[in-house]
Design an enzyme around this catalytic site. Structure first.
Site, PDB file in Angstrom:
ATOM      1  N   ASP A  31       0.822  -1.176  -0.153  1.00 24.43           N
ATOM      2  CA  ASP A  31       0.043   0.092  -0.002  1.00 24.43           C
ATOM      3  C   ASP A  31       0.892   1.380   0.200  1.00 24.43           C
ATOM      4  OD1 ASP A  31      -0.624   1.018   3.365  1.00 24.43           O
ATOM      5  OD2 ASP A  31       0.409  -0.960   2.688  1.00 24.43           O
ATOM      6  N   GLU A  54       9.764 -10.438  -2.734  1.00 18.95           N
ATOM      7  CA  GLU A  54      10.923  -9.288  -2.873  1.00 18.95           C
ATOM      8  C   GLU A  54      12.269 -10.101  -2.929  1.00 18.95           C
ATOM      9  OE1 GLU A  54       7.331  -7.483  -0.700  1.00 18.95           O
ATOM     10  OE2 GLU A  54       8.404  -9.260  -0.502  1.00 18.95           O
ATOM     11  N   HIS A 117       1.224  -0.186  10.684  1.00 16.61           N
ATOM     12  CA  HIS A 117       1.828  -1.535  10.142  1.00 16.61           C
ATOM     13  C   HIS A 117       3.166  -1.384   9.450  1.00 16.61           C
ATOM     14  CE1 HIS A 117      -0.225   0.510   6.501  1.00 16.61           C
ATOM     15  NE2 HIS A 117       0.392  -0.309   5.762  1.00 16.61           N
ATOM     16  N   HIS A 118       3.695  -2.314   9.354  1.00 21.96           N
ATOM     17  CA  HIS A 118       4.953  -2.806   8.727  1.00 21.96           C
ATOM     18  C   HIS A 118       6.198  -2.042   9.680  1.00 21.96           C
ATOM     19  CE1 HIS A 118       2.904  -4.782   5.828  1.00 21.96           C
ATOM     20  NE2 HIS A 118       2.856  -3.823   4.718  1.00 21.96           N
ATOM     21  N   GLY A 415      27.243 -16.754  -2.615  1.00 25.61           N
ATOM     22  CA  GLY A 415      26.793 -18.209  -2.519  1.00 25.61           C
ATOM     23  C   GLY A 415      25.257 -18.275  -2.003  1.00 25.61           C
ATOM     24  N   ASP A 442      17.890 -29.270  -6.774  1.00 23.10           N
ATOM     25  CA  ASP A 442      16.606 -29.271  -6.337  1.00 23.10           C
ATOM     26  C   ASP A 442      16.523 -28.490  -5.112  1.00 23.10           C
ATOM     27  OD1 ASP A 442      18.303 -31.316  -5.190  1.00 23.10           O
ATOM     28  OD2 ASP A 442      16.924 -32.806  -5.202  1.00 23.10           O
ATOM     29  N   ASN A 469      19.161 -34.559  -6.946  1.00 24.01           N
ATOM     30  CA  ASN A 469      20.016 -35.551  -6.261  1.00 24.01           C
ATOM     31  C   ASN A 469      19.703 -35.726  -4.842  1.00 24.01           C
ATOM     32  OD1 ASN A 469      20.851 -32.955  -5.657  1.00 24.01           O
ATOM     33  ND2 ASN A 469      22.897 -33.269  -6.608  1.00 24.01           N
ATOM     34  N   GLY A 471      18.504 -33.779  -2.261  1.00 17.91           N
ATOM     35  CA  GLY A 471      18.857 -32.855  -1.089  1.00 17.91           C
ATOM     36  C   GLY A 471      20.141 -31.865  -1.473  1.00 17.91           C
ATOM     37  N   GLU A 475      26.563 -29.913   0.736  1.00 14.50           N
ATOM     38  CA  GLU A 475      26.637 -29.948   2.237  1.00 14.50           C
ATOM     39  C   GLU A 475      26.896 -31.423   2.662  1.00 14.50           C
ATOM     40  OE1 GLU A 475      24.730 -27.664   0.928  1.00 14.50           O
ATOM     41  OE2 GLU A 475      25.579 -26.166   1.844  1.00 14.50           O
TER      42      GLU A 475
END
Length: 561
Positions: A31, A54, A117-118, A415, A442, A469, A471, A475
């Site tokens: 708004d 955003e 608000h916000h 990254g 993925d 793959n 996941g 990591e």
């Protein structure tokens, strides 16, 4: 006499963005910013691109800026701008110039101290501007009377430093009549518009560089992404054409040079480099470093073997020779000087090229990372924009040779996974003549996949290769190979594009090399349809370079204090 309404602060801001080459503004309505959005829609040189959130808008503005030279992002106050701040921080880390405009409460509401608000309900309306001050090169709150000068100053700084800037705009200030600025605006994209430097500093650098070249035997050039960010691609090309200089890039400078040049060595990654590349870079009598940023993810875990205080170094605004710094020597100017100085050097032996030869194995079988990236690299066409997300996609493609004119987008320093999907959206809107190729895992895709619908809304039809793959494979290699925290939910990927609003997508799931070849061939022969290829690979299969970097990261993360 004219009946045209007076120009507003919003109009002036949009005019200045257009002067910088911006024709698309990314964001989400709220708004507080709706009246400003009316001015965007009415502007003759501007197009509004509404995104799913955003964060995606800010990533898209980043990708747009990497192709067009500057980007723009519009959010609402508080909740909207904080959703985007991670992406803005990434733009700062990777020297991407863009403007984030956050439109908030009107000045009367600020003065009254109303609970709005916000906000945090504490009448502190500068809180989020202070947060952004840490991740931008320039920031301000616009006020009537000084808004035009402030806009020009902030945009000029962002263009000069090739980094993001931030403006907080109270909603009523956007519609206020604009007061003409006290001085003309800075030239559009000043960091890219001039190769001139300070005469004294440039002359001193020239003398030192000439003496250093005269006593050097072998000379190698290592060029990185700041060459692109500060508009020096043409000067780098002229340097390499001036004499037969072996040259390499870290993965972050992947698309700077013609990889078909026999003197192009490929990728330099410190101790993880091909031995020939490592020797020619680390052991050169003179290493010329152009726009190089040594990060752990781009230098083989900081295992580079050259002395960063030796040789010739060219940064955005200064140069150095064996540690002696020459200020006020822009990158373009330094490269232009070196091109003149190396023109008469003797020809060194032609180095061995290190890019692997792509080709299908004699027998087909389950799809491997090696087979995947060889096939994808072979399918890339000159002029494509290839966006490779951090992980197996980025490091798998970084060591493959790509055609001349290919743009390679990634985010190896910051990254942030999921970056490339909306970044490619921005890149394709910046230049619709380039085909988009998205390479993403993925886990990364689950962060930002909702922006597929924005591709569809704007008639964009990239080729998307999603690596399934199961996941967070990077990591897994770093730590916790079978830990639950590296697992993700299993999605029905072939159903996702249509579910998100892409009309008539070309969808395939491939598990072997031959299936992949057939899917890539079909995508190449089909125009006007988004192609979505789910490529299923092994749980622990990673490109060799990524595996080496991952083990290096684990060693550093788990080393005793």
């Amino acid at each position: 006499m004219t009946d045209d309404p007076p120009a507003t602060v919003a109009d002036h801001l949009l005019d200045r963005l257009a002067d910088l080459g911006v024709s698309h503004v990314f964001g989400v309505p709220g708004d507080y910013n709706l009246a400003f959005l009316d001015r965007v829609l009415a502007h003759p040189r501007m197009t509004w691109v509404g995104t799913a959130n955003e964060l995606g808008a800010a990533y898209a503005a980043d990708g747009y800026a990497r192709i067009a030279g500057f980007g723009a992002l519009l959010t609402t106050y508080g909740v909207g701008e904080l959703s985007a701040i991670n992406a803005v921080a990434g733009s700062y880390a990777e020297y991407v110039p863009l403007l984030h405009v956050a439109v908030g409460p009107a000045r009367a509401a600020e003065r009254s101290g109303a609970v709005l608000h916000h906000t945090f309900g504490d009448a502190d309306f500068e809180r989020f501007a202070r947060a952004h001050a840490e991740v931008v090169c320039a920031h301000a709150t616009l006020r009537p009377g000084t808004a035009a000068d402030t806009i020009d100053r902030v945009l000029g700084t962002a263009a000069r430093d090739s980094r993001p800037a931030y403006l907080r705009l109270p909603s009523d200030v956007g519609s206020a009549p604009v007061t003409a600025p006290a001085a003309p605006a800075a030239p559009a994209r000043p960091s890219r518009s001039s190769a001139a430097g300070d005469g004294t500093g440039l002359a001193a650098f020239t003398r030192a560089a000439r003496a250093r070249l005269e006593r050097a035997g072998t000379v190698t050039v290592l060029a990185d992404f700041l060459v692109d960010r500060f508009g020096a691609r043409a000067e780098l090309t002229r340097l390499l054409a001036a004499g037969p200089l072996p040259h390499a890039t870290p993965v972050s400078g992947k698309d700077l040079l013609d990889e078909g040049n026999p003197l192009h060595l490929g990728v330099y990654s410190g101790a993880f480099s091909d031995p020939v590349v490592r020797a020619l870079v680390d052991d050169a009598d003179l290493l010329i470093r152009a726009g190089v940023v040594l990060a752990d993810t781009t230098s083989g875990g900081l295992t580079h073997g050259f002395d960063t205080a030796a040789g010739i170094g060219l940064g955005p605004h200064s140069a150095s020779v064996d540690g002696l710094v020459f200020p006020d020597v822009p990158l373009r100017a330094g490269l232009a000087v070196l091109a003149e100085l190396v023109a008469d050097r003797e020809t060194p032996p032609t180095p061995h090229r290190t890019f692997p030869t792509a080709g299908a194995p004699a027998e087909d079988g389950p799809l491997t990372q090696d087979r995947l990236w060889n096939a994808v690299a072979a399918a890339v066409r000159p002029g494509d924009v290839v966006a490779a997300d951090q992980g197996t996609a980025y490091y798998g493609m970084a060591t493959r040779r790509l055609p001349a004119g290919t743009r390679f987008l990634g985010q190896p320093l910051w990254g942030s996974i999921g970056y490339t999907l909306p970044a490619l959206l921005g890149a394709q809107l910046a230049d619709r003549s380039r085909r988009g190729v998205l390479l993403i895992g993925d886990g990364s895709a689950q962060m930002t996949v909702q922006e597929l619908g924005t591709f569809g809304r704007h008639g964009l039809a990239p080729v998307i290769v999603l690596v399934n793959n199961r996941g967070y494979t990077v990591e897994r290699v770093i730590h916790g190979a079978r830990a639950a925290y590296n697992d993700i939910a299993a999605w029905d990927w072939p159903a996702v594009p249509a579910a998100l609003g892409v009309r008539d997508p070309l969808v395939a799931t491939v598990r072997t090399g031959r299936e992949l070849d057939a899917a890539l061939d079909r995508a190449a022969r089909t125009s006007g349809r988004l192609a979505f290829i789910e490529a299923v690979t092994g749980l622990d299969d990673v490109p060799p370079l990524l595996g080496s970097i991952a083990h290096s990261l684990n060693d550093r993360n788990t080393a005793p204090a």
